[in-house]
Design an enzyme around this catalytic site. Structure first.
Site, short mmCIF file in Angstrom:
data_model
loop_
_atom_site.label_atom_id
_atom_site.label_comp_id
_atom_site.label_asym_id
_atom_site.label_seq_id
_atom_site.Cartn_x
_atom_site.Cartn_y
_atom_site.Cartn_z
N ASP A 273 0.84 -1.20 0.00
CA ASP A 273 0.00 0.00 0.00
C ASP A 273 0.88 1.25 0.00
OD1 ASP A 273 0.81 -0.48 2.76
OD2 ASP A 273 -0.65 1.05 3.34
N GLU B 61 0.12 -1.05 5.67
CA GLU B 61 1.17 -0.64 6.60
C GLU B 61 1.11 0.85 6.87
OE1 GLU B 61 5.26 0.81 7.79
OE2 GLU B 61 3.98 1.36 6.10
#
Length: 408
Positions: free
Chosen positions: A80, A175
């Site tokens: 991400d 994350e």
């Protein structure tokens, strides 16, 4: 290096921004696009036991090619990108043989990446840089790490003369919103230890990070006509301002460095009737970290005493300093340090002024120091990564695998 460039660009042109307001995992559907691509690519290069679970956590194995028992090690990155800046329609620019001068990212908007402001650029004269076009972030955090892990595994598969034990790789969602390790199955991963490839400049090797907490301050006011408000109005905005004024003025991100902790108010909104502050608390030292949280409670109590019981605060721990879990197994840091030095990379061992999946994983019994991925200026339009740094990160991964087998 062309392989690294092509692979990296194929990842960063897929929008994978996470969303802190979503309760799903992954927090955005678009993260699945890159996740499925990675699964296919891991299988294509010859990795074994490639899996993806219902939350988009990816794992794969490179089997041992030696006949002795050695530790199973892992390499982990997240796919991400930060919600802090747009990642839609990334258009990377390739700057070959960088000359040390200004880089025009966007002529129309007059957006310039300059070493006069970003001094780190000067250490990459002669390198090939990948930058943004000034309208999006780049995504080197942490698609550079994924690029390096996949490339290193492919290299080991194609060079069986390099002896290594069993290697596990893991790619995670979310994350950037602090949830990358929340649903990571450490038992299924099955590694004795791992490394996150999630650092910045070449040479970084980190096994300390902030202790972290978040706080939300809610203030309930009373709105009264301002002409008749004396002794009656409770202005929630004014109390919010008073709360901020009682925080240490110099203990903020823009005035601290190294192991200095801080308070950071990152959101405020309000009316006379209702105001909210959101802030984060950071400190490497646990005693100071706890003192910071206590100060917030004391400020709340003080203002409630002055104004009435109108202020509420909620403080939530987010993650802790992984040093506590790494120090008993410092040989895993030593191996990474030796790998860098053998490749003429000067290790930069310093505390992370932030968090990483590795901190949470370390407290989940998977000790996990952090290694450079090569990028700079994460989470914004000035982000860039030298291709040579990514190649060096690939070399470090390969060398760690080799050294782990040799040392055991």
């Amino acid at each position: 290096m062309q392989q690294i460039i092509d692979r990296f660009i194929s990842y960063i042109t897929i929008d994978t921004q996470s969303n802190p307001d979503s309760n799903n995992t992954p927090s955005t559907e678009k993260q699945w696009t890159l996740a499925h691509l990675l699964v296919a690519e891991l299988k294509q290069i010859g990795m074994q036991d490639v899996t993806i679970d219902d939350n988009a956590y990816i794992m794969a194995t490179l089997p041992s090619n030696i006949d002795k028992q050695v530790p199973t090690i892992g390499f982990i990155s997240h796919f991400d990108t930060s919600p802090d800046f747009t990642a839609t329609n990334v258009k990377p620019q390739l700057i070959k043989n960088y000359d040390g001068g200004d880089i025009v990212l966007n002529k129309t908007e007059n957006i310039i990446l300059s070493p006069n402001y970003f001094e780190d650029l000067l250490q990459y004269k002669g390198n090939t840089l990948i930058t943004t076009d000034g309208t999006t972030l780049l995504g080197a955090d942490d698609k550079a790490g994924i690029t390096e892990i996949v490339t290193a595994m492919e290299y080991l598969i194609n060079h069986p003369e390099i002896k290594h034990g069993t290697i596990r790789v893991g790619f995670t969602p979310d994350e950037e919103i602090g949830r990358g390790a929340h649903k990571f199955d450490v038992a299924a991963f099955g590694a004795d230890w791992a490394y996150t490839m999630d650092g910045s400049q070449i040479g970084e090797l980190e096994y300390e990070n902030f202790n972290a907490a978040s706080a939300k301050v809610t203030i309930q006011g009373k709105s009264v006509h301002p002409g008749y408000a004396k002794g009656k109005m409770i202005n929630a905005i004014s109390i919010a301002n008073e709360f901020m004024s009682l925080l240490p003025a110099d203990e903020v991100p823009q005035k601290t460095t190294a192991r200095e902790g801080f308070f950071h108010v990152h959101h405020i909104n309000g009316t006379i009737e209702h105001a909210e502050l959101e802030l984060i608390i950071r400190d490497h030292d646990m005693e100071k970290f706890n003192a910071r949280k206590q100060l917030l409670q004391e400020i709340t109590q003080k203002l409630n005493t002055q104004h009435g019981d109108y202020i509420k605060i909620e403080v939530l721990d987010q993650y802790f300093n992984m040093r506590e879990k790494i120090e008993p197994v410092m040989h895993i840091v030593d191996i990474a340090k030796e790998a860098m030095e053998s490749l003429d990379i000067v290790p930069i061992i310093k505390p992370i002024r932030g968090g990483t999946d590795g901190s949470q994983l370390s407290f989940m019994n998977l000790p996990c120091p952090n290694i450079f991925a090569g990028g700079h200026n994460f989470h914004g339009k000035y982000e860039y990564v030298p291709v040579e740094s990514m190649q060096k990160a690939v070399d470090v991964i390969v060398k760690i695998c080799e050294l782990t087998a040799q040392r055991n």
